[in-house]
Design a protein around this motif. Structure first.
Motif, PDB file in Angstrom:
ATOM      1  N   PRO A 195      -1.881 -10.655  23.724  1.00 15.60           N
ATOM      2  CA  PRO A 195      -2.150  -9.719  22.628  1.00 15.60           C
ATOM      3  C   PRO A 195      -1.821 -10.347  21.278  1.00 15.60           C
ATOM      4  N   GLN A 196      -2.662 -10.080  20.299  1.00 14.39           N
ATOM      5  CA  GLN A 196      -2.488 -10.675  18.971  1.00 14.39           C
ATOM      6  C   GLN A 196      -1.555  -9.838  18.108  1.00 14.39           C
ATOM      7  N   ALA A 197      -0.865 -10.517  17.207  1.00 16.91           N
ATOM      8  CA  ALA A 197       0.016  -9.836  16.260  1.00 16.91           C
ATOM      9  C   ALA A 197      -0.809  -9.116  15.202  1.00 16.91           C
ATOM     10  N   ILE A 198      -0.252  -8.036  14.689  1.00 14.74           N
ATOM     11  CA  ILE A 198      -0.924  -7.225  13.671  1.00 14.74           C
ATOM     12  C   ILE A 198      -0.039  -7.164  12.433  1.00 14.74           C
ATOM     13  N   GLN A 199      -0.560  -7.600  11.286  1.00 14.41           N
ATOM     14  CA  GLN A 199       0.151  -7.399  10.026  1.00 14.41           C
ATOM     15  C   GLN A 199      -0.260  -6.052   9.448  1.00 14.41           C
ATOM     16  N   ILE A 200       0.725  -5.213   9.165  1.00 19.36           N
ATOM     17  CA  ILE A 200       0.474  -3.877   8.625  1.00 19.36           C
ATOM     18  C   ILE A 200       0.918  -3.859   7.172  1.00 19.36           C
ATOM     19  N   ILE A 201      -0.021  -3.621   6.269  1.00 20.75           N
ATOM     20  CA  ILE A 201       0.279  -3.594   4.836  1.00 20.75           C
ATOM     21  C   ILE A 201       0.355  -2.145   4.386  1.00 20.75           C
ATOM     22  N   VAL A 202       1.542  -1.741   3.907  1.00 15.13           N
ATOM     23  CA  VAL A 202       1.771  -0.367   3.458  1.00 15.13           C
ATOM     24  C   VAL A 202       2.229  -0.410   2.010  1.00 15.13           C
ATOM     25  N   GLN A 203       1.522   0.282   1.137  1.00 14.03           N
ATOM     26  CA  GLN A 203       1.938   0.379  -0.263  1.00 14.03           C
ATOM     27  C   GLN A 203       2.786   1.631  -0.454  1.00 14.03           C
ATOM     28  N   THR A 204       3.789   1.524  -1.323  1.00 13.34           N
ATOM     29  CA  THR A 204       4.609   2.709  -1.585  1.00 13.34           C
ATOM     30  C   THR A 204       5.153   2.679  -2.999  1.00 13.34           C
ATOM     31  N   ARG A 205       5.397   3.856  -3.499  1.00  7.61           N
ATOM     32  CA  ARG A 205       6.183   4.041  -4.726  1.00  7.61           C
ATOM     33  C   ARG A 205       7.167   5.163  -4.422  1.00  7.61           C
ATOM     34  N   ASP A 206       8.361   4.754  -4.022  1.00  7.60           N
ATOM     35  CA  ASP A 206       9.399   5.691  -3.583  1.00  7.60           C
ATOM     36  C   ASP A 206       8.928   6.482  -2.350  1.00  7.60           C
ATOM     37  N   GLU A 207       9.255   7.785  -2.296  1.00  7.11           N
ATOM     38  CA  GLU A 207       8.977   8.594  -1.095  1.00  7.11           C
ATOM     39  C   GLU A 207       9.554   7.936   0.157  1.00  7.11           C
ATOM     40  N   PRO A 208      10.862   7.625   0.163  1.00  4.84           N
ATOM     41  CA  PRO A 208      11.433   6.894   1.302  1.00  4.84           C
ATOM     42  C   PRO A 208      11.336   7.646   2.635  1.00  4.84           C
TER      43      PRO A 208
ATOM     44  N   PRO B 208      -3.147 -12.590  12.941  1.00  7.16           N
ATOM     45  CA  PRO B 208      -4.617 -12.656  12.954  1.00  7.16           C
ATOM     46  C   PRO B 208      -5.303 -11.313  12.736  1.00  7.16           C
ATOM     47  N   LEU B 209      -4.583 -10.201  12.962  1.00  7.13           N
ATOM     48  CA  LEU B 209      -5.158  -8.872  12.750  1.00  7.13           C
ATOM     49  C   LEU B 209      -4.450  -8.188  11.595  1.00  7.13           C
ATOM     50  N   LEU B 210      -5.210  -7.422  10.817  1.00  5.47           N
ATOM     51  CA  LEU B 210      -4.679  -6.718   9.646  1.00  5.47           C
ATOM     52  C   LEU B 210      -4.884  -5.218   9.807  1.00  5.47           C
ATOM     53  N   LEU B 211      -3.922  -4.440   9.327  1.00  7.79           N
ATOM     54  CA  LEU B 211      -4.064  -2.987   9.253  1.00  7.79           C
ATOM     55  C   LEU B 211      -3.577  -2.534   7.890  1.00  7.79           C
ATOM     56  N   PHE B 212      -4.474  -1.954   7.103  1.00  6.15           N
ATOM     57  CA  PHE B 212      -4.112  -1.354   5.822  1.00  6.15           C
ATOM     58  C   PHE B 212      -3.839   0.122   6.080  1.00  6.15           C
ATOM     59  N   LEU B 213      -2.637   0.564   5.687  1.00 10.89           N
ATOM     60  CA  LEU B 213      -2.187   1.908   6.075  1.00 10.89           C
ATOM     61  C   LEU B 213      -1.531   2.600   4.902  1.00 10.89           C
ATOM     62  N   ASN B 214      -1.859   3.875   4.702  1.00  7.62           N
ATOM     63  CA  ASN B 214      -1.169   4.679   3.686  1.00  7.62           C
ATOM     64  C   ASN B 214       0.250   4.997   4.114  1.00  7.62           C
ATOM     65  N   ASN B 215       1.115   5.171   3.132  1.00  7.53           N
ATOM     66  CA  ASN B 215       2.515   5.518   3.445  1.00  7.53           C
ATOM     67  C   ASN B 215       2.678   6.997   3.774  1.00  7.53           C
ATOM     68  N   ASP B 216       1.621   7.803   3.604  1.00  4.26           N
ATOM     69  CA  ASP B 216       1.707   9.237   3.892  1.00  4.26           C
ATOM     70  C   ASP B 216       1.064   9.555   5.236  1.00  4.26           C
ATOM     71  N   THR B 217       1.291   8.682   6.222  1.00  5.85           N
ATOM     72  CA  THR B 217       0.697   8.854   7.544  1.00  5.85           C
ATOM     73  C   THR B 217       1.778   8.885   8.618  1.00  5.85           C
ATOM     74  N   GLU B 218       1.433   9.447   9.776  1.00  3.57           N
ATOM     75  CA  GLU B 218       2.304   9.434  10.949  1.00  3.57           C
ATOM     76  C   GLU B 218       1.429   9.188  12.173  1.00  3.57           C
ATOM     77  N   MET B 219       1.756   8.164  12.933  1.00  5.30           N
ATOM     78  CA  MET B 219       0.973   7.821  14.114  1.00  5.30           C
ATOM     79  C   MET B 219       1.253   8.808  15.237  1.00  5.30           C
ATOM     80  N   LEU B 220       0.191   9.270  15.895  1.00  3.69           N
ATOM     81  CA  LEU B 220       0.321  10.198  17.018  1.00  3.69           C
ATOM     82  C   LEU B 220       0.035   9.537  18.365  1.00  3.69           C
TER      83      LEU B 220
END
Length: 708
Positions: A403-416, A488-500
């Protein structure tokens, strides 16, 4: 009579509202209403002021008080609908807006809002929309005839829509070669059919405008002794062939039409397939269909339309999506195993050779037995047959590969707290959390709690932080995030999400493993688990891309599409995955032209231009709180910026913003996607056929003008 104090407060409230000083306006209206609690106009204005001040619940209460006094005021119901919509209560918003339209059928804004809410079914009887009434007349009769290419009908009125459909003849071809003028061989699979189903198909063949055909009914020998077999004695074009017997004459037929007994062809069906073969030099072609039940007293009733996309290997990997009619140019695709290979498998094989054309026309109806026949005694068993379409799942070529690694890019401005929920649910529900490389692009956070969280993650090697002390530019932040990763894999993800979804990462790897897949999206849900995003539809309304499925239940959707993998015109950047190699090939996000809006759509179009498809991995479910960090675009400045970036999109892509290979032209382009049926114009039908005939039909066709 008003007191001086009441007059003073009312005057102050009106002045503050004119100056958009909503806090002062709210306080002044409150003071006035203490003295005049039943002033409906003041209650409505107080509702407006509280809504503008951001207190939506107070606005709902104010409009409600006004309606208690004047329940027949359509405009107040409309205002209440808007407030409920702002609260996220789509059901209440629809109810209120429907009430406004019911009270005043000429209230155009209420009609427009119901369409925007995807509630065409709630329009009052007789409402004129796009050239046709919204539904049946109160007496239950059908609406007036609608010419080919106009009129929109709500989903609940499919039969009324279908009764108006009259398939026109195709444009006359310039010339017909001798080879193409030879008869089409119609192969009818009747292995498990009833004689009445065989007769239905043969009767529709006998009614064809293009009478250049021959038919082979492939059926158990018992049918040959049934009365239906007498049709072969009447018309020499019909032959009955017993199961496990070679099919005569197929080798010499230039064209073959594959049909299941019980499928009834429109009388123009063969003419259109022949036309498509001549116009496009395709390998195969298919059409749209529905289902029909006949009643000798009331006639034919239509239901359950299957409006197909242009050829999509994801969609047709599910045999439930098989087309009713499949036309094959046999000289280009030999049919060694038909019909045992399955129509979906044949589509995949044809697409590997050349063009597979979709005819956006209802050229077939699948016969459903009337209830009286369906509930009768079961017929004696005949020869065992296996009707399962053995189309295999698409080969992803991932067996025995690590299985390949996934880089997940999450942008945030506070909202910890929100950011923590996004990252924690990703890691906890991943099959291989050790292969997640999480990059947090920190865009000017100031809260100490955010700094503590990011520091803890950094020390614990949970995530890497990239500080970004620049004005907000979503595209640039993502591009910079990609630069510091190696996966090798990329995931662009919002910081206001929750995986189900448990095992979401393996689902993502599987979806990205096909070489022709460039981007993968997921199903995003509101916190109440209604749909927020199930793919992007192009060409709705004024041409701006919009999400499909908004506000609907996850198990709904035409053909169960919101639960199935399928190709899409685009997906949202709130959850967007791709291979690093594809991202590099197209140059990443355009940070210069699309800093805030439409950057995800632009990237999808560029990825499609490079020859890749966009795929919805519908089984990946993600809660999306939608723009909690940056907020929704509602101010004049924000809306103006969005419109400017939409203009830039049109300058770059032109007519590509109006072509959506996944969206059948039978669906309305007014209101919400899949909210109504319409008859495509002849120009739209021909445009769709020509697009499908392109070597790579999902590549956007760029032009300056909208398609005809």
């Amino acid at each position: 009579m008003l007191s001086l104090a009441a007059i003073r407060f009312r005057t102050a409230a009106r002045e503050a509202a004119r100056n958009r000083d909503w806090i002062t306006a709210v306080k002044s209206y409150q003071a006035y209403l203490v003295r005049k609690p039943n002033d409906v106009k003041a209650l409505v204005q107080y509702g407006h002021a509280t809504r503008e001040a951001g207190d939506i619940e107070a606005a709902v209460a104010a409009y409600g008080r006004a309606l208690d006094i004047t329940p027949q005021a359509a405009e107040i119901w409309f205002h209440l609908s808007h407030a409920c919509k702002r609260l996220g209560d789509r059901s209440a918003a629809i109810d209120c807006c429907a009430r406004a339209a019911e009270l005043d059928p000429t209230f155009a804004k209420a009609t427009e809002e119901l369409l925007a809410l995807g509630a065409r079914d709630r329009l009052p009887f007789g409402t004129a929309v796009d050239g046709a009434s919204a539904t049946a007349t109160p007496s239950g009769g059908h609406i007036d005839h609608v010419p080919f290419g106009s009129g929109v009908y709500p989903p609940s009125r499919y039969d009324a829509f279908r009764q108006q459909v009259s398939i026109p003849a195709p444009p006359r071809p310039v010339s017909i070669a001798n080879e193409e003028a030879r008869p089409t061989m119609v192969l009818i699979d009747a292995r498990s059919a009833l004689p009445v189903e065989v007769r239905a198909t043969l009767s529709s063949l006998l009614d064809q405008v293009d009478d250049r055909w021959q038919a082979i009914v492939y059926a158990p020998a018992v049918i040959s002794s049934h009365s239906v077999a007498s049709l072969a004695a009447i018309d020499p074009r019909i032959r009955f062939v017993a199961v496990d017997t070679p099919l005569p004459g197929v080798a010499d037929a230039p064209h073959v039409l594959l049909v299941r007994a019980g499928d009834m062809l429109d009388r123009q069906a063969l003419a259109w397939f022949s036309f498509a073969a001549i116009r496009t030099d395709c390998v195969a072609a298919y059409c749209d269909h529905d289902r029909a039940v006949d009643d000798w007293r009331t006639g034919r009733t239509f239901m359950q339309p299957a409006f197909q996309p242009m050829y999509d290997p994801e969609w047709f990997s599910d045999t439930d999506n098989s087309p009713a009619l499949l036309f094959v140019v046999r000289t280009r695709l030999p049919l060694f195993d038909w019909p045992w290979g399955g129509s979906c498998q044949i589509l995949h094989e044809a697409a590997a050779i050349g063009a597979v054309v979709h005819l956006p026309l209802l050229l077939a109806s699948r016969k459903i037995l009337a209830a009286q026949a369906d509930q009768a005694l079961t017929d004696p068993p005949g020869p065992a047959t296996d009707l399962a379409d053995p189309t295999p799942a698409r080969d992803r070529q991932i067996a025995n590969q690590p299985p390949q690694a996934i880089q997940i890019i999450v942008q945030t401005r506070d909202e910890p707290a929100m950011l923590k929920a996004a990252v924690d649910t990703l890691r906890h529900r991943a099959a291989r959390a050790d292969l997640l490389e999480i990059t947090i692009v920190d865009n000017r956070s100031v809260e100490p709690a955010t700094a503590r969280l990011l520091d803890r993650w950094q020390r614990g090697k949970v995530a890497t932080t990239l500080p970004l002390d620049e004005p907000f530019n979503w595209s640039r932040a993502n591009n910079l995030g990609v630069e510091i990763g190696t996966a090798p894999l990329l995931l662009f993800l919002n910081n206001d999400t929750e995986m189900l979804s448990a095992g979401w990462d393996d689902m993502l790897r599987d979806a990205l493993s096909a070489d022709d897949v460039g981007i993968v999206g997921a199903t995003l849900l509101y916190p109440d688990h209604s749909i927020q995003h199930a793919g992007v539809v192009m060409g709705m309304g004024g041409g701006g891309p919009i999400h499909e499925g908004v506000g609907r239940r996850i198990e709904a959707g035409p053909g169960d599409r919101w639960r199935k993998p399928r190709s899409a015109a685009a997906v949202t950047g709130a959850f967007m995955a791709m291979r690093r190699s594809v991202f590099s090939e197209v140059g990443g996000f355009d940070a210069l032209q699309f800093a805030i809006a439409f950057n995800d759509i632009d990237l999808c179009l560029r990825v499609r231009t490079a020859g890749f498809r966009i795929v919805m991995a519908s089984q990946i479910l993600v809660i999306h709180h939608e723009s909690k960090t940056r907020g929704l675009n509602t101010t004049r400045s924000q809306v103006a910026w969005d419109l400017d970036e939409l203009g830039r999109m049109h300058d770059r892509w032109g007519s590509a913003l109006f072509d959506d290979p996944a969206y059948n032209p039978h669906w309305t382009h007014v209101g919400q996607p899949f909210d109504g049926y319409r008859i495509p114009t002849m120009q739209e039908v021909l445009h769709r056929i020509d697009l499908a005939a392109q070597p790579t039909p999902w590549i956007p066709v760029i032009g300056a003008e909208d398609p005809v």
